[in-house]
Design an enzyme around this catalytic site. Structure first.
Site, PDB file in Angstrom:
ATOM      1  CB  SER A 223       3.120  -9.085   3.391  1.00 54.50           C
ATOM      2  OG  SER A 223       2.104  -9.343   4.318  1.00 54.50           O
ATOM      3  CD  GLU A 341      -2.465  -4.866  -0.313  1.00 49.33           C
ATOM      4  OE1 GLU A 341      -2.213  -6.044   0.019  1.00 49.33           O
ATOM      5  OE2 GLU A 341      -1.618  -4.090  -0.777  1.00 49.33           O
ATOM      6  CG  HIS A 438      -1.568  -9.197   0.723  1.00 42.94           C
ATOM      7  ND1 HIS A 438      -0.958  -8.002   1.002  1.00 42.94           N
ATOM      8  CD2 HIS A 438      -0.911 -10.131   1.464  1.00 42.94           C
ATOM      9  CE1 HIS A 438       0.016  -8.189   1.882  1.00 42.94           C
ATOM     10  NE2 HIS A 438       0.070  -9.473   2.168  1.00 42.94           N
TER      11      HIS A 438
END
Length: 525
Positions: A223, A341, A438
């Site tokens: 991320s 995600e 995610h």
């Protein structure tokens, strides 16, 4: 930003033999861990450039927590480049994690946050193990290197590597951009990135004493951490300090424009009632008041706060915009994302219960031409629900597109291999509605599946995939190539084949598996 709790719950039926294999493996690991602990229960002491540190033994692995790599960043040092930590006399206790940068989530916090943590099978200066330096996620706003998901005990014990995790300055403390609001030299751009470069310098100078090889350092992040790693690849101050790079669902293909960075900073001065440009007044304000003012400026949206700015000095340009960083063309890379995600990345209200009309409405602010895009995606995925397509489209319009930019530019450069991946392993959380969300890969890469009870319904499948992914990542750290004995071949990414490892139960190699989706987004997105 990763939702660390969204980690799994599902209904894979596993064979009795598979379950027995899993339980036997757990038992063997427990015996090995106990044996290691008996063999080395004494608290390890290591000499660093700053002084001696005493760590602890956790399941046979030596762990050193909260080692300072820089001085406090508070007071007069706020918004300045990091300074070296002051040396100490005697033996410093390194058994507790240090504080995180001040941020809007709970936890021990301080501007004296330039600390790192080390896991090593044994602090043997002759071992020269590969080093894996982890840069945590949380955008540029929050996070810590002490999260349970990146506990290094199993990874280090099973793969014979040294793991380092880093705390650094975040949000306004690490990324507030002043531009010409203050006199030259009064503040530095991207101090959070300079912190990471300082941490890598500390690793280079000290990691051999902990059993690591300073000439074999992989830096990887997820991320916001992935974007920070990408930015390190452009920084002259980090050149020569990293030898492999991993970008997981964060790619550094865009940043905060300098004029936008200045606007955010000017708005912060105004929110605090301080004369614009009075940086000494800003240095005197308590951190909690600064964070409250930033919340006012961003209206509570961390995506609208400070971030990486291409200032021309610390960061010469945005990574991979327009081209691959010229500072680091010979660094092998792992680059990939997850298949869903956006199920945990700020999904809008009602995203999980959309009908077809609602899908078109939900995409109006996300893509140029929702209707033909939806129609074309339905042909590609005839069994998908409207919500499935919303998450597929928004994932590929964001993370997928940015991953592809990096993969294409690195692949075309040809100076070092780029290995592409897609994680399609469905989290069973909420009856599987989150899919391959995610951050779903983190307990798989770090082999921390056993730390997440929510994974229990798919524990055998999760552990089997963790065995594979942790070995791939550690092998890449060791050699710059994720291929290992007993695992399927994973070729480097290059056009037109665009080989991509699809991590699932089981994993498989795909050739441009999302090419059709990306072509549709290029046409309509």
């Amino acid at each position: 930003m990763i939702d660390q709790k969204a980690m799994a719950n599902g209904n894979d039926s596993q064979s009795v033999a598979s379950r027995r294999h899993f339980l036997a493996g757990c038992a063997a690991a427990a015996v090995a861990s106990a044996s290691g602990a008996r063999a080395s229960t004494a608290a390890p002491v290591v000499q660093t450039t700053g002084g001696k540190v005493r760590g602890a033994v956790d399941r046979g692995v030596q762990v050193f927590r909260g080692i300072p790599y820089g001085a406090s960043t508070g007071g007069a040092r706020r918004f300045r480049a990091p300074a070296p930590a002051a040396p100490w006399r005697g033996i410093r206790d390194a058994t507790a994690f240090g504080p995180s940068c001040p941020q809007l989530i709970p936890g021990a916090q301080s501007e004296d946050c330039l600390v790192l943590n080390i896991w090593t099978p044994r602090a043997d200066p002759h071992a020269r193990r590969p080093v894996m330096v982890w840069v945590h996620g949380g955008g540029f706003a929050v996070g810590s290197g002490s999260d349970r998901v990146n506990d290094g005990v199993r990874l280090c014990a099973r793969e014979d590597v040294v793991l380092v995790s880093v705390n650094h300055r975040l949000n306004l403390f690490g990324y507030l951009y002043f531009g010409d609001l203050v006199p030259a030299g009064a503040a530095v751009a991207n101090p959070g990135q300079l912190d990471l470069a300082a941490a890598l310098r500390w690793v280079h100078d000290n990691i051999a004493a902990f059993g690591g090889n300073p000439d074999s350092v992989m830096v990887f992040g997820q991320s916001g951490g992935g974007s920070k790693v990408a930015s390190l690849l452009t920084m002259q101050s980090a050149a020569g300090l990293l030898h492999r790079a991993g970008l997981q669902s964060g790619f550094g293909t865009y940043g905060v424009a300098p004029d936008e960075g200045v606007r955010i900073t000017a708005a912060l001065f105004e929110a605090l009632g301080i004369t614009r440009g009075d940086i000494e007044a800003l240095r005197a304000i308590p951190s909690n008041r600064l964070l409250a003012a930033l919340q006012q400026v961003t209206k509570g949206n961390p995506m609208l706060g400070p971030g990486i700015v291409a200032d021309g000095k610390v960061l010469p340009h945005i990574p991979f915009a327009p081209d691959a960083p010229p500072v680091s063309p010979n660094i092998p890379m792992l680059v990939g994302h997850t298949a869903a995600e956006t199920t945990v990345l700020f999904p809008p209200e009602g995203a999980f219960t959309l009908d077809w009309a609602g899908l078109e409405t939900a995409l109006k602010t996300k893509v140029r031409e929702p209707q033909p895009l939806i129609h074309s995606f339905r042909r590609l995925r005839p069994d998908a629900t409207p919500s499935d397509l919303y998450f597929a489209i928004t994932t590929e319009a964001g993370m997928g597109r940015n991953a592809r930019i990096v993969q294409e530019k690195r692949g075309a450069l040809g100076a070092a291999p780029c290995y592409a991946y897609l994680v399609d392993w469905r989290s069973p959380t909420k009856n599987g509605t989150l899919g391959a969300h995610h951050g779903v890969e983190l307990p798989l890469v770090f082999d921390t599946v056993v730390s997440f009870p929510d994974l229990a319904p798919r524990a055998v499948a999760a552990q089997a995939l963790a065995d594979e992914m942790s070995k791939r990542w550690a092998t890449f750290a060791r050699t710059g190539n994720p291929n290992a004995a007993g695992l399927a071949e994973w070729p480097p990414y290059s056009a037109p084949r665009r080989a991509t490892m699809i991590f699932d139960s089981p994993s498989s190699l795909g050739e441009d598996p999302l090419g059709a989706e990306q072509a549709l987004l290029a046409a309509y997105g």
